[in-house]
Design a protein around this motif. Sequence first.
Motif, PDB file in Angstrom:
ATOM      1  N   THR A 116      24.508  -4.979 -13.629  1.00  7.48           N
ATOM      2  CA  THR A 116      25.121  -3.772 -14.087  1.00  7.48           C
ATOM      3  C   THR A 116      25.273  -2.816 -13.312  1.00  7.48           C
ATOM      4  O   THR A 116      26.033  -1.921 -12.877  1.00  7.48           O
ATOM      5  CB  THR A 116      24.678  -3.502 -15.540  1.00  7.48           C
ATOM      6  N   GLY A 142      28.563  -2.552 -11.700  1.00  6.42           N
ATOM      7  CA  GLY A 142      29.118  -1.257 -12.220  1.00  6.42           C
ATOM      8  C   GLY A 142      28.373  -0.213 -11.528  1.00  6.42           C
ATOM      9  O   GLY A 142      27.989  -0.274 -10.608  1.00  6.42           O
ATOM     10  N   VAL A 160      33.071  -2.361 -12.267  1.00  2.00           N
ATOM     11  CA  VAL A 160      33.386  -1.600 -13.298  1.00  2.00           C
ATOM     12  C   VAL A 160      32.954  -0.081 -13.066  1.00  2.00           C
ATOM     13  O   VAL A 160      31.771   0.211 -12.941  1.00  2.00           O
ATOM     14  CB  VAL A 160      32.763  -2.202 -14.432  1.00  2.00           C
ATOM     15  N   ILE A 168      29.733  -1.814 -19.175  1.00  2.00           N
ATOM     16  CA  ILE A 168      29.773  -2.487 -18.370  1.00  2.00           C
ATOM     17  C   ILE A 168      29.698  -3.882 -18.403  1.00  2.00           C
ATOM     18  O   ILE A 168      30.491  -4.816 -18.004  1.00  2.00           O
ATOM     19  CB  ILE A 168      28.893  -1.994 -16.971  1.00  2.00           C
TER      20      ILE A 168
END
Length: 181
Positions: A116, A142, A160, A168
Amino acid sequence: MNKKNKNFLLNYSHQIQDLIDDTIKNSQKQIFNLFKQIKSGSSRGGKVIIFGNGGSAATSSHFSVDLTKNAKIRSVNFNDADFITCLSNDYGHDQWVKKAFEFYADKKDFSILISTSGESKNVINAAKYLKKKKFNYFILTGMKSNNNLRKTNLKNSIWVNSMSYNQIEIIHHFILLTIID
């Protein structure tokens, strides 16, 4: 449900929809590339190896099971507690994922790494190993667009644009399961 909760849910769902739309618009080529690479690796007799920490581990497990069961593409993930604790204990938390790839990855396989934040040292070290060995791998991240994991493979990455872990993870999950369908 009171009005405050209803408004929160509606606003949050709109944020997620906007984020899905933006991510697909900005990463459409990469999403189709990910799909093609999964199919290509499978047609060569390879498997998909997918890994993520925390919530991304849950996404990895879900995707791996559905890929195997529904798409008939062999897939594995590294989420067994005894495997994680054994390798972490013997090689260190920062190195255990790299070591898992050393044990399991074959040249014809295709790997997917999810982080993430893009700053998980164990995932970054695995990516560096895959890159050094010239294995084919893909990244989902992300947070910051220039995160360290994404830097290892800009061409094969989906980013993201959010600072929210949950948002995310929702988008990563959505993209991967859409590929299954």
